[in-house]
Each structure stands twice: as structure tokens, then as C-alpha cells.
Design a protein around this motif. Structure first.
Motif, PDB file in Angstrom:
ATOM      1  N   SER A   1       0.848  -1.196   0.000  1.00  0.00           N
ATOM      2  CA  SER A   1       0.000   0.000   0.000  1.00  0.00           C
ATOM      3  C   SER A   1       0.883   1.245   0.000  1.00  0.00           C
ATOM      4  CB  SER A   1      -0.889   0.006   1.243  1.00  0.00           C
ATOM      5  OG  SER A   1      -0.092   0.172   2.410  1.00  0.00           O
ATOM      6  N   PHE A   2       0.306   2.366  -0.333  1.00  0.00           N
ATOM      7  CA  PHE A   2       1.031   3.634  -0.262  1.00  0.00           C
ATOM      8  C   PHE A   2       1.564   3.821   1.160  1.00  0.00           C
ATOM      9  CE2 PHE A   2       1.349   8.210   0.371  1.00  0.00           C
ATOM     10  CZ  PHE A   2       2.041   8.610  -0.756  1.00  0.00           C
ATOM     11  N   TYR A   3       0.746   3.509   2.143  1.00  0.00           N
ATOM     12  CA  TYR A   3       1.141   3.583   3.557  1.00  0.00           C
ATOM     13  C   TYR A   3       2.453   2.836   3.777  1.00  0.00           C
ATOM     14  CZ  TYR A   3       0.830   2.308   8.550  1.00  0.00           C
ATOM     15  OH  TYR A   3       1.083   2.095   9.876  1.00  0.00           O
ATOM     16  N   GLU A   4       2.539   1.623   3.279  1.00  0.00           N
ATOM     17  CA  GLU A   4       3.754   0.816   3.446  1.00  0.00           C
ATOM     18  C   GLU A   4       4.906   1.369   2.612  1.00  0.00           C
ATOM     19  OE1 GLU A   4       1.530  -3.454   4.174  1.00  0.00           O
ATOM     20  OE2 GLU A   4       1.749  -2.687   2.131  1.00  0.00           O
ATOM     21  N   GLN A   5       4.615   1.822   1.415  1.00  0.00           N
ATOM     22  CA  GLN A   5       5.664   2.322   0.516  1.00  0.00           C
ATOM     23  C   GLN A   5       6.384   3.531   1.085  1.00  0.00           C
ATOM     24  OE1 GLN A   5       3.981   3.106  -3.352  1.00  0.00           O
ATOM     25  NE2 GLN A   5       3.047   1.089  -3.445  1.00  0.00           N
ATOM     26  N   VAL A   6       5.655   4.383   1.822  1.00  0.00           N
ATOM     27  CA  VAL A   6       6.276   5.615   2.320  1.00  0.00           C
ATOM     28  C   VAL A   6       6.844   5.483   3.732  1.00  0.00           C
ATOM     29  CG1 VAL A   6       4.904   7.091   0.803  1.00  0.00           C
ATOM     30  CG2 VAL A   6       4.119   6.657   3.158  1.00  0.00           C
TER      31      VAL A   6
ATOM     32  N   SER B   1       3.569   4.038   9.741  1.00  0.00           N
ATOM     33  CA  SER B   1       3.155   4.926  10.826  1.00  0.00           C
ATOM     34  C   SER B   1       4.201   5.983  11.158  1.00  0.00           C
ATOM     35  CB  SER B   1       2.832   4.093  12.068  1.00  0.00           C
ATOM     36  OG  SER B   1       2.311   4.912  13.079  1.00  0.00           O
ATOM     37  N   ALA B   2       5.465   5.615  11.114  1.00  0.00           N
ATOM     38  CA  ALA B   2       6.521   6.572  11.464  1.00  0.00           C
ATOM     39  C   ALA B   2       6.499   7.781  10.532  1.00  0.00           C
ATOM     40  CB  ALA B   2       7.882   5.882  11.422  1.00  0.00           C
ATOM     41  N   THR B   3       6.249   7.551   9.248  1.00  0.00           N
ATOM     42  CA  THR B   3       6.203   8.656   8.284  1.00  0.00           C
ATOM     43  C   THR B   3       5.012   9.561   8.552  1.00  0.00           C
ATOM     44  OG1 THR B   3       7.364   7.390   6.609  1.00  0.00           O
ATOM     45  CG2 THR B   3       5.997   9.215   5.826  1.00  0.00           C
ATOM     46  N   PHE B   4       3.857   8.970   8.803  1.00  0.00           N
ATOM     47  CA  PHE B   4       2.676   9.791   9.052  1.00  0.00           C
ATOM     48  C   PHE B   4       2.777  10.520  10.389  1.00  0.00           C
ATOM     49  CE2 PHE B   4       1.262   7.094   5.618  1.00  0.00           C
ATOM     50  CZ  PHE B   4       0.637   8.021   4.799  1.00  0.00           C
ATOM     51  N   ALA B   5       3.433   9.924  11.367  1.00  0.00           N
ATOM     52  CA  ALA B   5       3.664  10.611  12.649  1.00  0.00           C
ATOM     53  C   ALA B   5       4.555  11.833  12.431  1.00  0.00           C
ATOM     54  CB  ALA B   5       4.290   9.655  13.661  1.00  0.00           C
TER      55      ALA B   5
ATOM     56  N   TRP C   1      -4.537   5.876   3.468  1.00  0.00           N
ATOM     57  CA  TRP C   1      -3.466   5.425   2.591  1.00  0.00           C
ATOM     58  C   TRP C   1      -3.167   3.938   2.711  1.00  0.00           C
ATOM     59  CZ3 TRP C   1      -2.484   8.175  -1.422  1.00  0.00           C
ATOM     60  CH2 TRP C   1      -2.712   9.557  -1.386  1.00  0.00           C
ATOM     61  N   GLY C   2      -4.043   3.169   3.346  1.00  0.00           N
ATOM     62  CA  GLY C   2      -3.899   1.723   3.344  1.00  0.00           C
ATOM     63  C   GLY C   2      -3.329   1.119   4.605  1.00  0.00           C
ATOM     64  N   GLY C   3      -3.215   1.916   5.658  1.00  0.00           N
ATOM     65  CA  GLY C   3      -2.739   1.401   6.936  1.00  0.00           C
ATOM     66  C   GLY C   3      -3.882   0.853   7.769  1.00  0.00           C
ATOM     67  N   PRO C   4      -3.663   0.699   9.049  1.00  0.00           N
ATOM     68  CA  PRO C   4      -4.687   0.131   9.930  1.00  0.00           C
ATOM     69  C   PRO C   4      -5.990   0.926   9.908  1.00  0.00           C
ATOM     70  CG  PRO C   4      -2.599   0.426  11.093  1.00  0.00           C
ATOM     71  CD  PRO C   4      -2.448   1.078   9.753  1.00  0.00           C
ATOM     72  N   GLY C   5      -7.086   0.253  10.157  1.00  0.00           N
ATOM     73  CA  GLY C   5      -8.413   0.881  10.183  1.00  0.00           C
ATOM     74  C   GLY C   5      -8.784   1.429  11.544  1.00  0.00           C
ATOM     75  N   THR C   6      -7.804   1.831  12.314  1.00  0.00           N
ATOM     76  CA  THR C   6      -8.033   2.305  13.680  1.00  0.00           C
ATOM     77  C   THR C   6      -8.943   3.529  13.717  1.00  0.00           C
ATOM     78  OG1 THR C   6      -5.826   1.503  14.214  1.00  0.00           O
ATOM     79  CG2 THR C   6      -6.887   2.935  15.841  1.00  0.00           C
ATOM     80  N   TYR C   7      -8.786   4.441  12.765  1.00  0.00           N
ATOM     81  CA  TYR C   7      -9.610   5.655  12.769  1.00  0.00           C
ATOM     82  C   TYR C   7     -11.090   5.290  12.762  1.00  0.00           C
ATOM     83  CZ  TYR C   7     -11.604  10.170  11.704  1.00  0.00           C
ATOM     84  OH  TYR C   7     -12.362  11.318  11.758  1.00  0.00           O
ATOM     85  N   SER C   8     -11.502   4.487  11.802  1.00  0.00           N
ATOM     86  CA  SER C   8     -12.921   4.121  11.705  1.00  0.00           C
ATOM     87  C   SER C   8     -13.366   3.276  12.891  1.00  0.00           C
ATOM     88  CB  SER C   8     -13.202   3.368  10.406  1.00  0.00           C
ATOM     89  OG  SER C   8     -13.146   4.260   9.317  1.00  0.00           O
ATOM     90  N   ALA C   9     -12.497   2.419  13.383  1.00  0.00           N
ATOM     91  CA  ALA C   9     -12.843   1.586  14.537  1.00  0.00           C
ATOM     92  C   ALA C   9     -13.135   2.455  15.761  1.00  0.00           C
ATOM     93  CB  ALA C   9     -11.726   0.599  14.840  1.00  0.00           C
TER      94      ALA C   9
END
Length: 135
Positions: free
Chosen positions: A13-18, A21-25, A65-73
Motif C-alpha cells: 500500500s502507499f502507507y507501506e511504501q512511504v 506509521s513513522a512517516t505519518f507521525a 493510505w492503506g494502513g490500519p483501520g483504527t480511525y474508523s474503529a
């Protein structure tokens, strides 16, 4: 593309490619460094501490971006326009948001295509959040 008809992942996923979590943090931390000092944007965040807003944005972006679904959960459907409706998001606020976000994206040292992909989404999202043209 995240999966095939058989459920197997077809690629990262884009999340993994970039960098996940560390990148988005890093993105969110840098973004909120600018927001904290912005006289137009800072009042839009009701918490005394920007920590809860930072976490919400990070979880949203990770999920988008394809990471965990924690937000919606934790929060349900993102409903971005509805969640921003109580705030006066005019073109000035949008442009300030984009300036802080552009500076934050620039600190990530992403490959050009990834940076362009992320920035394109952020611009479109910011323009979609405008809910007034009043100053």
C-alpha cells in the motif's frame, strides 16, 4: 491495489511504501508545529493540547493510505465535511492549512511520485473543506 478476488495483497500500500506509521507521525508532528503558532488555525482546535487532534489526523491519514483501520474503529466514518462544518473554513484558513502541510510534506524526503501523490490528495481535501467565503 490492495487485494485480488482471492484476498491476497497485490502489492504494498502507499502507507507501506512511504514508511508506515513513522512517516505519518512525522508529517503530522511537523504540520501541527506550524498550526500551534497560527493565529487563524489554532483557535479551530478546542483542546488545550493539540495531541488529540494530531492523533486523529495521523490515524485518518494512515487509514486513508492503506494502513490500519483504527480511525474508523474508534471514530466511525470519517465524514470530513461534516466534522469540519462547525469551523469557519474559508480560503484563508485553507491556504494556511495547505502552507503548513506543504512544509510538513517537504520534511519527509519522499520519492517525487509519492510526494506528488500525497500532496495532490491533501490539496483536494483542503479545497473540499471550504465551507464559507466570509472573511
Amino acid at each position: 491495489m490492495r487485494g485480488s478476488e482471492h484476498g491476497a495483497a497485490l502489492g504494498a500500500s502507499f502507507y507501506e511504501q512511504v514508511g508506515g506509521s513513522a512517516t505519518f507521525a512525522r508529517l503530522v508532528d511537523e504540520f501541527y508545529r506550524g498550526v500551534a503558532e497560527d493565529p487563524v488555525l489554532r483557535p479551530m482546535y478546542p483542546e488545550e493540547d493539540l495531541g488529540p487532534a494530531k492523533l486523529r489526523l495521523q490515524l485518518f491519514l494512515e487509514q486513508y493510505w492503506g494502513g490500519p483501520g483504527t480511525y474508523s474503529a474508534e471514530r466511525g466514518h470519517p465524514r470530513l465535511r461534516q466534522r469540519h462544518q462547525p469551523f469557519k473554513v474559508n480560503p484563508d484558513a485553507r491556504d494556511r492549512w495547505l502552507a503548513h502541510m506543504h512544509a510538513a510534506v517537504g520534511t519527509l524526503d519522499l520519492p517525487p511520485l509519492a510526494e506528488e501523490t500525497l500532496w495532490d490528495y491533501l490539496q483536494r481535501a483542503a479545497y473540499a473543506m471550504v465551507n464559507t467565503f466570509d472573511a
